[in-house]
Design a protein around this motif. Structure first.
Motif, PDB file in Angstrom:
ATOM      1  N   GLU A 141       0.599  -1.274  -0.163  1.00 53.99           N
ATOM      2  CA  GLU A 141      -0.041  -0.020   0.305  1.00 53.99           C
ATOM      3  C   GLU A 141       0.873   0.991  -0.068  1.00 53.99           C
ATOM      4  O   GLU A 141       0.636   2.323  -0.945  1.00 53.99           O
ATOM      5  N   ILE A 142       2.035   1.303   0.765  1.00 53.43           N
ATOM      6  CA  ILE A 142       2.398   2.919   0.550  1.00 53.43           C
ATOM      7  C   ILE A 142       3.245   2.158  -0.466  1.00 53.43           C
ATOM      8  O   ILE A 142       3.508   3.773  -1.027  1.00 53.43           O
ATOM      9  N   ILE A 143       3.566   1.578  -1.253  1.00 49.04           N
ATOM     10  CA  ILE A 143       4.571   1.423  -2.234  1.00 49.04           C
ATOM     11  C   ILE A 143       3.309   2.294  -3.519  1.00 49.04           C
ATOM     12  O   ILE A 143       3.691   3.112  -4.221  1.00 49.04           O
ATOM     13  N   GLN A 144       2.035   1.944  -3.601  1.00 48.62           N
ATOM     14  CA  GLN A 144       1.150   2.200  -3.884  1.00 48.62           C
ATOM     15  C   GLN A 144       0.756   3.833  -4.717  1.00 48.62           C
ATOM     16  O   GLN A 144       0.771   4.435  -5.085  1.00 48.62           O
ATOM     17  N   GLU A 145       0.656   3.965  -2.683  1.00 52.11           N
ATOM     18  CA  GLU A 145       0.224   5.454  -2.155  1.00 52.11           C
ATOM     19  C   GLU A 145       1.490   6.426  -3.424  1.00 52.11           C
ATOM     20  O   GLU A 145       0.823   7.963  -3.725  1.00 52.11           O
ATOM     21  N   ALA A 146       2.462   6.075  -2.814  1.00 49.57           N
ATOM     22  CA  ALA A 146       4.017   6.337  -3.112  1.00 49.57           C
ATOM     23  C   ALA A 146       3.521   7.069  -4.696  1.00 49.57           C
ATOM     24  O   ALA A 146       4.019   8.219  -5.764  1.00 49.57           O
ATOM     25  N   HIS A 147       3.711   5.832  -5.266  1.00 51.66           N
ATOM     26  CA  HIS A 147       3.523   5.946  -6.625  1.00 51.66           C
ATOM     27  C   HIS A 147       2.367   6.653  -7.291  1.00 51.66           C
ATOM     28  O   HIS A 147       2.614   7.551  -8.367  1.00 51.66           O
ATOM     29  N   LYS A 148       1.163   6.953  -6.993  1.00 54.63           N
ATOM     30  CA  LYS A 148       0.017   7.532  -7.366  1.00 54.63           C
ATOM     31  C   LYS A 148       0.704   9.098  -7.645  1.00 54.63           C
ATOM     32  O   LYS A 148       0.038   9.966  -8.016  1.00 54.63           O
ATOM     33  N   ARG A 149       1.420   9.207  -6.201  1.00 63.19           N
ATOM     34  CA  ARG A 149       2.056  10.629  -5.823  1.00 63.19           C
ATOM     35  C   ARG A 149       2.504  11.755  -6.857  1.00 63.19           C
ATOM     36  O   ARG A 149       4.088  12.598  -6.227  1.00 63.19           O
ATOM     37  N   GLY A 150       3.615  10.713  -7.342  1.00 60.43           N
ATOM     38  CA  GLY A 150       4.669  10.562  -8.047  1.00 60.43           C
ATOM     39  C   GLY A 150       6.479  10.767  -7.191  1.00 60.43           C
ATOM     40  O   GLY A 150       7.470  10.972  -7.625  1.00 60.43           O
ATOM     41  N   LEU A 151       6.278   9.812  -5.850  1.00 59.37           N
ATOM     42  CA  LEU A 151       7.157   9.212  -5.178  1.00 59.37           C
ATOM     43  C   LEU A 151       7.612   7.762  -5.511  1.00 59.37           C
ATOM     44  O   LEU A 151       7.014   7.090  -5.371  1.00 59.37           O
ATOM     45  N   ARG A 164      12.410 -10.273  -3.395  1.00 56.02           N
ATOM     46  CA  ARG A 164      11.369 -10.853  -4.646  1.00 56.02           C
ATOM     47  C   ARG A 164      10.190  -9.878  -3.886  1.00 56.02           C
ATOM     48  O   ARG A 164       9.452 -10.087  -5.140  1.00 56.02           O
ATOM     49  N   GLN A 165       9.622 -10.325  -2.741  1.00 57.25           N
ATOM     50  CA  GLN A 165       7.978 -10.064  -2.593  1.00 57.25           C
ATOM     51  C   GLN A 165       8.402  -8.052  -3.056  1.00 57.25           C
ATOM     52  O   GLN A 165       6.914  -7.153  -3.516  1.00 57.25           O
ATOM     53  N   LEU A 166       9.166  -7.188  -2.692  1.00 53.41           N
ATOM     54  CA  LEU A 166       8.814  -6.038  -2.673  1.00 53.41           C
ATOM     55  C   LEU A 166       9.075  -5.422  -4.096  1.00 53.41           C
ATOM     56  O   LEU A 166       8.429  -4.473  -4.847  1.00 53.41           O
ATOM     57  N   LEU A 167       9.658  -6.480  -4.906  1.00 53.36           N
ATOM     58  CA  LEU A 167      10.029  -6.154  -6.445  1.00 53.36           C
ATOM     59  C   LEU A 167       8.470  -6.344  -6.858  1.00 53.36           C
ATOM     60  O   LEU A 167       8.145  -5.517  -7.765  1.00 53.36           O
ATOM     61  N   ASN A 168       8.075  -7.404  -6.423  1.00 57.84           N
ATOM     62  CA  ASN A 168       6.801  -7.809  -7.711  1.00 57.84           C
ATOM     63  C   ASN A 168       6.154  -6.429  -6.491  1.00 57.84           C
ATOM     64  O   ASN A 168       4.769  -6.800  -7.803  1.00 57.84           O
ATOM     65  N   ASP A 169       5.711  -6.059  -5.600  1.00 59.36           N
ATOM     66  CA  ASP A 169       4.785  -4.845  -5.337  1.00 59.36           C
ATOM     67  C   ASP A 169       6.081  -3.635  -5.801  1.00 59.36           C
ATOM     68  O   ASP A 169       4.618  -2.667  -5.476  1.00 59.36           O
ATOM     69  N   GLY A 170       6.641  -3.110  -6.928  1.00 56.74           N
ATOM     70  CA  GLY A 170       6.434  -2.372  -7.595  1.00 56.74           C
ATOM     71  C   GLY A 170       7.986  -1.059  -6.589  1.00 56.74           C
ATOM     72  O   GLY A 170       8.040  -0.221  -6.489  1.00 56.74           O
ATOM     73  N   VAL A 171       8.631  -1.817  -6.000  1.00 53.49           N
ATOM     74  CA  VAL A 171      10.113  -0.981  -5.277  1.00 53.49           C
ATOM     75  C   VAL A 171      10.851  -0.818  -6.350  1.00 53.49           C
ATOM     76  O   VAL A 171      11.351  -1.030  -7.637  1.00 53.49           O
ATOM     77  N   ASP A 172      11.007   1.113  -6.035  1.00 49.11           N
ATOM     78  CA  ASP A 172      11.996   1.926  -6.940  1.00 49.11           C
ATOM     79  C   ASP A 172      13.200   0.934  -6.834  1.00 49.11           C
ATOM     80  O   ASP A 172      14.253   1.570  -7.828  1.00 49.11           O
ATOM     81  N   VAL A 173      13.826   1.515  -5.652  1.00 44.37           N
ATOM     82  CA  VAL A 173      15.026   1.206  -5.249  1.00 44.37           C
ATOM     83  C   VAL A 173      15.821  -0.226  -3.771  1.00 44.37           C
ATOM     84  O   VAL A 173      14.975   0.231  -3.115  1.00 44.37           O
ATOM     85  N   ILE A 174      16.361  -1.010  -4.358  1.00 44.69           N
ATOM     86  CA  ILE A 174      16.726  -1.892  -2.643  1.00 44.69           C
ATOM     87  C   ILE A 174      18.145  -1.140  -2.161  1.00 44.69           C
ATOM     88  O   ILE A 174      19.288  -1.061  -2.442  1.00 44.69           O
ATOM     89  N   GLY A 175      17.714  -0.700  -0.909  1.00 49.40           N
ATOM     90  CA  GLY A 175      18.671   0.440  -0.307  1.00 49.40           C
ATOM     91  C   GLY A 175      19.597  -0.747   0.429  1.00 49.40           C
ATOM     92  O   GLY A 175      20.239   1.043   1.252  1.00 49.40           O
ATOM     93  N   HIS A 176      19.483  -1.205   0.153  1.00 52.50           N
ATOM     94  CA  HIS A 176      20.889  -2.108   0.772  1.00 52.50           C
ATOM     95  C   HIS A 176      20.952  -3.851  -0.343  1.00 52.50           C
ATOM     96  O   HIS A 176      20.508  -3.608  -0.916  1.00 52.50           O
ATOM     97  N   SER A 177      22.437  -4.161   0.493  1.00 56.09           N
ATOM     98  CA  SER A 177      22.540  -5.341   0.036  1.00 56.09           C
ATOM     99  C   SER A 177      21.855  -7.090   0.096  1.00 56.09           C
ATOM    100  O   SER A 177      21.183  -6.604   0.954  1.00 56.09           O
ATOM    101  N   ILE A 178      20.778  -7.471  -0.269  1.00 54.36           N
ATOM    102  CA  ILE A 178      20.316  -8.886  -0.197  1.00 54.36           C
ATOM    103  C   ILE A 178      22.036  -9.806   0.663  1.00 54.36           C
ATOM    104  O   ILE A 178      22.883 -10.142  -0.169  1.00 54.36           O
ATOM    105  N   ARG A 179      21.672 -10.067   2.197  1.00 58.43           N
ATOM    106  CA  ARG A 179      22.654 -10.849   2.500  1.00 58.43           C
ATOM    107  C   ARG A 179      22.470 -12.060   2.836  1.00 58.43           C
ATOM    108  O   ARG A 179      23.228 -13.112   3.430  1.00 58.43           O
ATOM    109  N   ASP A 180      21.439 -12.418   2.569  1.00 54.52           N
ATOM    110  CA  ASP A 180      21.484 -13.936   3.351  1.00 54.52           C
ATOM    111  C   ASP A 180      21.202 -14.712   2.401  1.00 54.52           C
ATOM    112  O   ASP A 180      21.923 -16.643   2.280  1.00 54.52           O
TER     113      ASP A 180
END
Length: 371
Positions: A141-151, A164-180
């Motif tokens: 929901e955060i991602i959707q509401e941010a995108h509605k406002r151009g963020l 994986r889930q974040l990518l499916n939900d439309g995140v724009d930046v992974i802000g740290h390394s994937i480490r596991d």
């Protein structure tokens, strides 16, 4: 070379050996912006930990307009976390939105938009099992509401499954390394095809364990000058080093760093946009300014060439912040943010530390941290 740009830092609440809300003063902010400048970092993105002071006093706006000393301050304003969870409130994170149901998010996003953030920051991590992780329905929901406002949304993540889930939900930046886990090729293609950017913050993962022994730079004046008072004594004490070595997460942290190196190389080779960021200033161990130079060295350790590493810390970091028309390369018509060095970092990446002078918008502003 062009001045460095760090796309993931925190400022203002770090002082001495602690991070606290009461430390967030204009005096402290100014000193830390100056510190980044002394290390040749002239644009910084504060990822979700800012407080009202910089907006109410016009500090952020004056900084971006070039009317404030030190590094230019880009802001994600107040990020989104979890009630009683990440990010830890005790680290001056009491201005983070912490929705417990999706219905609250639109109004929170409306209030955030008024501050003109350049990103929306979300924390999707359990910090090694210490905290409840953000509900996927909330961050979707955060991602959707941010995108509605151009963020655009930048996510603090650790686990491959969350990425994986974040990518499916439309995140724009992974802000740290994937480490596991090492990232699989299918996910890499998804990241690349969707134009997702990746900020590896390798120095953060090295700092998590490296003080258990004495790293080669521990007594380097260039490192020591970056530390808050009392931190050097803390990290070099026998007790601190022994506590780290005997920590139940020591081996896990070493492994996480190794995995982060492998994932950076795989993503870089796949032409994913990699940008410099360090999480410096989030806690005393992550030294502001020095971390950015260490990050360049660690990217070379991961398999990038020195010039590729420098490009990540200049041109790519500017591209992610959408300031690449003015910053990030040395070209006619761009703003002259420059480091003058005594050695050639294209041959030895550690020569980014051999600072002779720093120019901000064409004017000399520093001789480096050891002036």
């Amino acid at each position: 070379m062009p001045a460095l740009i760090s796309d993931h830092v925190h400022i203002g609440s770090l002082k001495g050996t602690a991070n606290k809300a009461e430390f967030y003063t204009e005096e402290n902010i100014k000193a830390q912006l100056q510190k980044y400048q002394d290390y040749g970092v002239l644009n910084i993105m504060v990822m979700g930990s800012d407080r009202p002071l910089i907006f109410e006093k016009g500090i952020r706006d004056a900084s971006l307009a070039g009317n404030y000393p030190g590094a230019r301050l880009h802001s994600a304003a107040y990020g989104f976390g979890v009630p009683n969870g990440a990010p830890p409130i005790e680290f001056a994170m009491d201005y983070v939105y912490r929705p417990n149901k999706t219905e609250l998010i639109a109004a929170q996003m409306d209030s955030l938009v008024k501050l003109k953030p350049e990103f929306v920051k979300i924390w999707v991590d359990d910090f090694g099992g210490k905290y409840k992780k953000m509900d996927p329905a909330i961050y979707k929901e955060i991602i959707q509401e941010a995108h509605k406002r151009g963020l655009r949304v930048a996510a603090h993540a650790y686990y491959l499954s969350d990425a994986r889930q974040l990518l499916n939900d439309g995140v724009d930046v992974i802000g740290h390394s994937i480490r596991d886990s090492v990232i699989d090729n299918a996910l890499i293609q998804q990241i690349k095809s969707r134009g997702i950017a990746y900020i590896p913050t390798l120095s953060l993962d090295e700092f998590a364990y490296i003080y258990a022994r004495k790293p080669e730079w521990i007594n380097d004046p260039f490192f020591k000058a970056s530390l808050e008072p009392g931190v050097y004594q803390m990290i070099t004490s026998e007790k601190y080093q022994n506590d780290l070595k005997s920590s139940p997460v020591y081996a896990k942290n070493v492994q996480a760093f190794d995995t982060a190196l492998k994932n950076l190389k795989k993503l870089y080779d796949a032409d994913v946009l990699i940008a410099l960021g360090t999480d410096s200033g989030a806690m005393p161990l992550r030294a502001q300014g020095f971390s950015e130079h260490l990050e360049l060295e660690l990217m070379v350790q991961a398999g990038l060439t020195p010039l590729q590493s420098i490009t990540v810390g200049t041109k790519n970091a500017a591209k992610l912040l959408k300031i690449d028309k003015r910053y990030g390369t040395i070209e006619k018509g761009k703003i002259a943010d420059l480091l003058i060095l005594k050695g050639d970092p294209a041959k030895d990446i550690k020569q980014t530390r051999s600072i002779y002078a720093i120019y901000k918008a064409g004017k000399e502003v520093s001789k480096g941290p050891l002036k």
